[in-house]
Design an enzyme around this catalytic site. Structure first.
Site, PDB file in Angstrom:
ATOM      1  N   SER A 158       0.834  -1.196   0.000  1.00 47.63           N
ATOM      2  CA  SER A 158       0.000   0.000   0.000  1.00 47.63           C
ATOM      3  C   SER A 158       0.876   1.255   0.000  1.00 47.63           C
ATOM      4  CB  SER A 158      -0.969  -0.054   1.187  1.00 47.63           C
ATOM      5  OG  SER A 158      -2.006   0.882   1.044  1.00 47.63           O
ATOM      6  N   ASP A 252      -9.816  -3.612  -6.008  1.00 44.65           N
ATOM      7  CA  ASP A 252      -9.059  -2.556  -5.352  1.00 44.65           C
ATOM      8  C   ASP A 252      -8.841  -1.452  -6.388  1.00 44.65           C
ATOM      9  OD1 ASP A 252      -7.101  -0.896  -4.250  1.00 44.65           O
ATOM     10  OD2 ASP A 252      -5.783  -2.514  -3.632  1.00 44.65           O
ATOM     11  N   HIS A 282      -8.054  -4.840  -1.182  1.00 44.24           N
ATOM     12  CA  HIS A 282      -6.926  -4.156  -0.553  1.00 44.24           C
ATOM     13  C   HIS A 282      -6.781  -4.630   0.887  1.00 44.24           C
ATOM     14  CE1 HIS A 282      -4.063  -0.815  -0.732  1.00 44.24           C
ATOM     15  NE2 HIS A 282      -4.352  -0.600   0.538  1.00 44.24           N
TER      16      HIS A 282
END
Length: 315
Positions: A158, A252, A282
């Site tokens: 991320s 995502d 995610h």
């Protein structure tokens, strides 16, 4: 949160995970002060913590960098002479997380590869806007490059995937440049008018609204979106990067960033592989012990880190 089309698109065991995350850290929490968000996120991270595998030891330290100290945690497999070091940058939207939030993931990465893992507690926004996190990420890389004596693999998920990519680009001509990088559902500053940004704008656990919130909190005044240390996909040169593996989740909004990053590297003559994990969302790393698809994805990630650290191409 309404499940919408994702009700049947995602497997029931993944919904159990999504509901558990939202019970701790619901979407509406973004309206709370950052310190309250951090407290809830930290409690959630502790609730999901799986413990460290046997034989993995960890010790905390500080890296001195330009008048500040960067906390780090180094994981090592007992009785194993590591052949590489993984420099790991945690996720959390640049405002959340630290050494504790991803402790078990780093420990499992250490156990699965036999490599040392250096987890970096970079500075967080809004107290420290860009480029603070990037500067800390580069400083940690430089420390590892000059003191570990080991080949380096950059890894992050991320926000941490953003940092890993930005560090790889900034240090590609370093005498001890990374020999590989593995990016896990990274946010790289891609085209938000196309691809997964549109198709999965309201995906569970990360929406385009969330992405905009984190970006705004991280941004300094007059932050240029074309700054490659902020948005790695905005760079104009993708040559000379280490062999790169990018793993994203189908559901995502950030998934298209992985595809675009792979394509830029390949077009520049480099080696890159992108895989979109079907029917995952995610933050699936936290579901690696309860959702079979996430278990398999994490195994692929560990294998990719292991291969790159040994100087091999996994694909």
């Amino acid at each position: 949160m309404t499940r919408g089309s994702y009700e049947t698109r995602l497997d029931p065991e993944l919904w159990v995970y999504i509901d558990a995350v939202n019970a701790w850290y619901p979407p509406e929490i973004l309206g709370l002060p950052i310190d309250k968000q951090r407290a809830v996120y930290d409690r959630m991270s502790r609730a999901f913590h799986q413990g460290r595998p046997p034989g993995v030891k960890a010790r905390d330290g500080l890296i001195a960098a330009a008048g500040r100290d960067i906390p780090v945690r180094r994981y090592q497999s007992a009785g194993t002479a590591a052949k590489a070091m993984v420099v790991y940058y945690h996720g959390g939207g640049f405002i959340l997380g630290g050494l504790e939030s991803h402790d078990d993931i780093c420990a499992e990465l250490c156990a699965g590869t036999g490599f040392d893992v250096l987890s970096v507690d970079y500075r967080l926004a809004p107290e420290h806007v860009h480029p603070a996190a990037f500067d800390d990420a580069v400083s940690a890389f430089e420390w590892a490059a000059t003191t570990s004596g080991l080949p380096l693999v950059l890894c992050g998920e991320s926000a941490g995937g953003n940092l890993a990519a930005a560090v790889a680009q900034a240090t590609r001509r370093h005498a001890s440049a990374a020999i590989g990088q593995v990016l896990i559902y990274p946010g790289l500053g891609g085209d938000e008018s196309a691809g997964s940004y549109i198709e999965h704008a309201e995906a569970p656990l990360l929406s385009v609204g969330d992405i905009a919130f984190y970006r705004d909190v991280r941004s300094a005044k007059r932050q240029s979106p074309d700054d490659p240390t902020f948005s790695p996909l905005r760079d104009t040169d993708f040559s000379g990067l280490p062999p790169t593996v990018i793993v994203t989740a189908e559901c995502d909004p950030l998934s298209s960033d992985g595809e675009a990053y792979r394509d830029r590297i390949l077009a520049s003559g480099g080696r890159a592989w992108w895989h979109e994990e079907p029917k995952l969302v995610h933050s699936f790393l936290r579901a690696r012990t309860t959702v079979p698809a996430a278990t398999e994805a994490f195994a692929r990630i560990v294998a990719a880190v292991g291969a790159l650290g040994r100087g091999a191409w996994p694909y």
